[in-house]
Design a protein around this motif. Sequence first.
Motif, PDB file in Angstrom:
ATOM      1  N   GLN A  61       2.701  14.904  -1.059  1.00 21.85           N
ATOM      2  CA  GLN A  61       2.865  16.027  -0.055  1.00 21.85           C
ATOM      3  C   GLN A  61       2.312  15.798   1.331  1.00 21.85           C
ATOM      4  OE1 GLN A  61       0.372  18.001  -2.922  1.00 21.85           O
ATOM      5  NE2 GLN A  61      -0.169  19.473  -1.332  1.00 21.85           N
ATOM      6  N   LEU A  62       2.814  16.401   2.166  1.00 19.58           N
ATOM      7  CA  LEU A  62       2.448  16.385   3.721  1.00 19.58           C
ATOM      8  C   LEU A  62       1.518  17.616   4.051  1.00 19.58           C
ATOM      9  CD1 LEU A  62       4.075  14.285   6.495  1.00 19.58           C
ATOM     10  CD2 LEU A  62       3.305  16.918   7.080  1.00 19.58           C
ATOM     11  N   LEU A  63       0.501  17.538   4.659  1.00 19.82           N
ATOM     12  CA  LEU A  63      -0.384  18.588   5.177  1.00 19.82           C
ATOM     13  C   LEU A  63      -0.118  18.542   6.844  1.00 19.82           C
ATOM     14  CD1 LEU A  63      -3.065  18.901   2.893  1.00 19.82           C
ATOM     15  CD2 LEU A  63      -1.387  20.556   2.731  1.00 19.82           C
ATOM     16  N   ARG A  64       0.454  19.329   7.400  1.00 20.31           N
ATOM     17  CA  ARG A  64       0.441  19.222   9.046  1.00 20.31           C
ATOM     18  C   ARG A  64      -1.070  19.221   9.503  1.00 20.31           C
ATOM     19  NH1 ARG A  64       4.954  22.299   7.854  1.00 20.31           N
ATOM     20  NH2 ARG A  64       6.886  21.583   8.797  1.00 20.31           N
ATOM     21  N   PRO A  65      -1.190  18.488  10.935  1.00 19.90           N
ATOM     22  CA  PRO A  65      -2.341  18.688  11.455  1.00 19.90           C
ATOM     23  C   PRO A  65      -2.827  20.062  11.541  1.00 19.90           C
ATOM     24  CG  PRO A  65      -0.957  17.302  12.632  1.00 19.90           C
ATOM     25  CD  PRO A  65      -0.463  17.840  11.603  1.00 19.90           C
ATOM     26  N   GLU A 107       9.076   3.220  -2.481  1.00 20.43           N
ATOM     27  CA  GLU A 107       8.075   2.669  -1.301  1.00 20.43           C
ATOM     28  C   GLU A 107       7.684   3.536  -0.470  1.00 20.43           C
ATOM     29  OE1 GLU A 107      10.920  -0.315   0.308  1.00 20.43           O
ATOM     30  OE2 GLU A 107      10.426  -1.688  -1.530  1.00 20.43           O
ATOM     31  N   TRP A 108       6.558   3.314   0.393  1.00 16.71           N
ATOM     32  CA  TRP A 108       5.885   4.463   1.228  1.00 16.71           C
ATOM     33  C   TRP A 108       6.671   4.628   2.396  1.00 16.71           C
ATOM     34  CZ3 TRP A 108       3.023   8.242   2.013  1.00 16.71           C
ATOM     35  CH2 TRP A 108       2.200   8.364   3.385  1.00 16.71           C
ATOM     36  N   ALA A 109       7.351   3.563   3.157  1.00 16.08           N
ATOM     37  CA  ALA A 109       8.098   3.776   4.384  1.00 16.08           C
ATOM     38  C   ALA A 109       8.980   4.883   4.269  1.00 16.08           C
ATOM     39  CB  ALA A 109       8.362   2.752   4.756  1.00 16.08           C
ATOM     40  N   PRO A 110       9.844   4.644   3.305  1.00 18.04           N
ATOM     41  CA  PRO A 110      11.102   5.803   3.293  1.00 18.04           C
ATOM     42  C   PRO A 110      10.467   7.186   2.633  1.00 18.04           C
ATOM     43  CG  PRO A 110      11.465   4.022   1.526  1.00 18.04           C
ATOM     44  CD  PRO A 110      10.432   3.567   2.534  1.00 18.04           C
ATOM     45  N   THR A 111       9.340   7.127   1.891  1.00 24.91           N
ATOM     46  CA  THR A 111       8.633   8.628   1.481  1.00 24.91           C
ATOM     47  C   THR A 111       8.214   9.203   2.606  1.00 24.91           C
ATOM     48  OG1 THR A 111       8.124   7.301  -0.642  1.00 24.91           O
ATOM     49  CG2 THR A 111       7.021   9.277  -0.171  1.00 24.91           C
ATOM     50  N   TYR A 112       7.503   8.325   3.437  1.00 21.67           N
ATOM     51  CA  TYR A 112       6.858   9.326   4.536  1.00 21.67           C
ATOM     52  C   TYR A 112       7.883   9.615   5.588  1.00 21.67           C
ATOM     53  CZ  TYR A 112       3.872  10.306   8.453  1.00 21.67           C
ATOM     54  OH  TYR A 112       2.875  10.609   9.301  1.00 21.67           O
ATOM     55  N   GLU A 113       8.909   8.919   5.586  1.00 28.01           N
ATOM     56  CA  GLU A 113       9.949   9.377   6.647  1.00 28.01           C
ATOM     57  C   GLU A 113      10.710  10.451   6.120  1.00 28.01           C
ATOM     58  OE1 GLU A 113      13.140   6.461   7.027  1.00 28.01           O
ATOM     59  OE2 GLU A 113      14.264   7.517   8.755  1.00 28.01           O
ATOM     60  N   ALA A 114      10.642  10.585   4.907  1.00 30.29           N
ATOM     61  CA  ALA A 114      11.580  11.781   4.118  1.00 30.29           C
ATOM     62  C   ALA A 114      10.646  12.881   4.462  1.00 30.29           C
ATOM     63  CB  ALA A 114      11.835  11.540   2.634  1.00 30.29           C
ATOM     64  N   PRO A 139       3.753  27.739   0.870  1.00 30.53           N
ATOM     65  CA  PRO A 139       2.341  28.260   1.229  1.00 30.53           C
ATOM     66  C   PRO A 139       1.036  27.469   0.584  1.00 30.53           C
ATOM     67  CG  PRO A 139       3.597  30.166   0.418  1.00 30.53           C
ATOM     68  CD  PRO A 139       4.445  28.656   0.433  1.00 30.53           C
ATOM     69  N   TYR A 140       1.546  27.079  -0.455  1.00 29.90           N
ATOM     70  CA  TYR A 140       0.392  26.486  -1.525  1.00 29.90           C
ATOM     71  C   TYR A 140       0.248  25.063  -1.257  1.00 29.90           C
ATOM     72  CZ  TYR A 140       1.754  31.104  -3.036  1.00 29.90           C
ATOM     73  OH  TYR A 140       1.973  32.255  -3.226  1.00 29.90           O
ATOM     74  N   ASP A 141       1.203  24.456  -1.016  1.00 26.63           N
ATOM     75  CA  ASP A 141       1.254  22.788  -0.873  1.00 26.63           C
ATOM     76  C   ASP A 141       1.787  22.189   0.400  1.00 26.63           C
ATOM     77  OD1 ASP A 141       0.463  22.014  -3.384  1.00 26.63           O
ATOM     78  OD2 ASP A 141       2.378  23.150  -4.293  1.00 26.63           O
ATOM     79  N   GLY A 142       2.074  22.998   1.499  1.00 20.58           N
ATOM     80  CA  GLY A 142       2.555  22.435   2.522  1.00 20.58           C
ATOM     81  C   GLY A 142       3.965  21.578   2.387  1.00 20.58           C
ATOM     82  N   VAL A 143       4.327  20.631   2.684  1.00 20.03           N
ATOM     83  CA  VAL A 143       5.545  20.043   2.805  1.00 20.03           C
ATOM     84  C   VAL A 143       5.669  19.120   1.594  1.00 20.03           C
ATOM     85  CG1 VAL A 143       7.269  18.735   3.655  1.00 20.03           C
ATOM     86  CG2 VAL A 143       6.108  20.199   5.088  1.00 20.03           C
ATOM     87  N   LEU A 144       6.108  19.642   0.496  1.00 17.31           N
ATOM     88  CA  LEU A 144       6.199  18.913  -0.811  1.00 17.31           C
ATOM     89  C   LEU A 144       7.188  18.304  -1.380  1.00 17.31           C
ATOM     90  CD1 LEU A 144       3.491  19.406  -3.860  1.00 17.31           C
ATOM     91  CD2 LEU A 144       5.996  19.095  -4.416  1.00 17.31           C
ATOM     92  N   MET A 145       7.338  16.983  -1.857  1.00 18.77           N
ATOM     93  CA  MET A 145       8.605  16.431  -2.224  1.00 18.77           C
ATOM     94  C   MET A 145       8.368  15.633  -3.697  1.00 18.77           C
ATOM     95  SD  MET A 145      10.479  15.149   0.984  1.00 18.77           S
ATOM     96  CE  MET A 145      12.242  15.461   0.593  1.00 18.77           C
ATOM     97  N   GLU A 146       9.139  15.734  -4.500  1.00 18.65           N
ATOM     98  CA  GLU A 146       9.173  15.173  -5.779  1.00 18.65           C
ATOM     99  C   GLU A 146       9.734  13.877  -5.943  1.00 18.65           C
ATOM    100  OE1 GLU A 146      10.573  18.307  -8.243  1.00 18.65           O
ATOM    101  OE2 GLU A 146       8.581  19.461  -8.305  1.00 18.65           O
ATOM    102  N   TYR A 147       8.902  12.881  -6.322  1.00 15.05           N
ATOM    103  CA  TYR A 147       9.619  11.641  -6.570  1.00 15.05           C
ATOM    104  C   TYR A 147      10.625  12.147  -7.862  1.00 15.05           C
ATOM    105  CZ  TYR A 147       6.036   9.333  -4.276  1.00 15.05           C
ATOM    106  OH  TYR A 147       5.070   8.981  -3.314  1.00 15.05           O
ATOM    107  N   VAL A 148      12.001  11.651  -7.784  1.00 16.73           N
ATOM    108  CA  VAL A 148      12.903  11.969  -8.822  1.00 16.73           C
ATOM    109  C   VAL A 148      13.538  10.636  -9.330  1.00 16.73           C
ATOM    110  CG1 VAL A 148      13.282  14.368  -8.117  1.00 16.73           C
ATOM    111  CG2 VAL A 148      14.688  12.473  -7.198  1.00 16.73           C
ATOM    112  N   ALA A 154       0.751  -1.373  -0.075  1.00 17.72           N
ATOM    113  CA  ALA A 154       0.121  -0.167   0.091  1.00 17.72           C
ATOM    114  C   ALA A 154       0.970   1.163  -0.091  1.00 17.72           C
ATOM    115  CB  ALA A 154      -0.932   0.005   1.153  1.00 17.72           C
ATOM    116  N   ASN A 155       0.445   2.229  -0.706  1.00 16.90           N
ATOM    117  CA  ASN A 155       1.093   3.508  -0.827  1.00 16.90           C
ATOM    118  C   ASN A 155       2.332   3.510  -1.484  1.00 16.90           C
ATOM    119  OD1 ASN A 155      -1.136   5.031   0.002  1.00 16.90           O
ATOM    120  ND2 ASN A 155      -0.132   5.253   2.151  1.00 16.90           N
ATOM    121  N   ASP A 156       2.958   2.211  -2.208  1.00 18.02           N
ATOM    122  CA  ASP A 156       4.017   2.238  -3.147  1.00 18.02           C
ATOM    123  C   ASP A 156       3.756   2.818  -4.439  1.00 18.02           C
ATOM    124  OD1 ASP A 156       5.494   0.946  -1.136  1.00 18.02           O
ATOM    125  OD2 ASP A 156       5.681  -0.985  -2.168  1.00 18.02           O
TER     126      ASP A 156
END
Length: 377
Positions: free
Chosen positions: A280-284, A235-242, A254-263, A149-151
């Motif tokens: 991208q991660l949006l904080r609580p 994989e999801w685990a290293p993505t979420y950790e990053a 300001p538009y996307d929160g914490v956003l990382m591109e797969y490269v 899941a999430n891979d």
Amino acid sequence: MTDTSFDQYREDILGRANVADTPELIAYYKRLKELGTGALWTVANKIEPWEPVSTSVPWIWRYKDLRNDVMKALELVTPEKAGRRVVFLENPGRADVVAACGWLYSGLQVMGPGEVASSHRHSASALRFIMEGQGAFTNVDGHKMTLGANDFVLTPNGAWHEHGVAEDGTPCIWQDGLDIPLMNALDANFYEVHPDLAQAVSFPIDDSTATWAGTGLRPAGHVWTKAYSPLLKYEWAPTYEALSKFARVTDGSPYDGVLMEYVNPHTGGPVMQTIGASMQLLRPGEKTKAHRQTGSFVYQCAKGKGYSIINGQRFDWQERDIFVVPSWMYHEHANASDNEDACLFTFNDLPVMRALGLYREEALAENNGHQPVLTWS
Ligand code: GTQ
């Protein structure tokens, strides 16, 4: 001045087409049509708008509405007969080209334990984002990968690929993303079935991640000449950790929160030539501001819950829901939870926009960067 009279005024003084019909002109247009021609000034404002006017509409497909019917396909068709057992996502404005948004296709593919879909390759670039189930795998040019899941996994253009689920697995659903409509728009879409229907596994299982997923490390002496990423699975685990680590040291966008591109670890550029992807991660409680971009975006909520306001329409989403942001439409996102992160996976056509020099973005200037909500679904 009202908006309409201002547009009229702009057209009058700025040389936009503004020719009123007369009986002579109507007869003339008829004659031009018979000649296989037309008068440019009758279509100029439509084909050269001031700014992009997408025929795609903002839309959401909620997983709770789709899941049972996607599972039902397991009983109704076999992968052998169907080729690919997929329920595709049709944007109401793009049914003619079977697109989810812009020139991007998306669908939900379902496979049961012990099933394999035959190997093929095509001009379209493809990706999968795993939604549920145990034991899914895909084989890309002999690189067999196990999927959870999430891979996020690539099946790049020109690469042979087949998918399946292990005998001891459970029914699996994943989201497919392809640029099929773009390839068709360019009249450049080829499709080939593998001569053996199934391809050999030519490398150790999961060799792509073992070779290319080292953080900040690359394999010495490895030559890579293909135009897509040698890392085929993210994989999801290293993505979420990053994302979680990055969130500790950045305010984010300001538009996307914490956003990382797969490269592509070989180039640092996008994973494939025509399709880019990010998480991208949006904080609580985080609420972003609105901006718009040239490019089409297909989102899947990978974690948590929240809402997005797209072109004045609010869409509430939760894990596994899929929604789209058409080109040049303002969008902003919110995490609706006070104590949990929300994560949004996205794939998009930004590599095409950038390669052609068409990428633009603009922040919403009014109303402190937030859109008024006109409709809510
Ligand atoms: O798995 O290669 O949803 O070729 C549509 C077309 C999946 C695939 C789709 C495809 C595929």
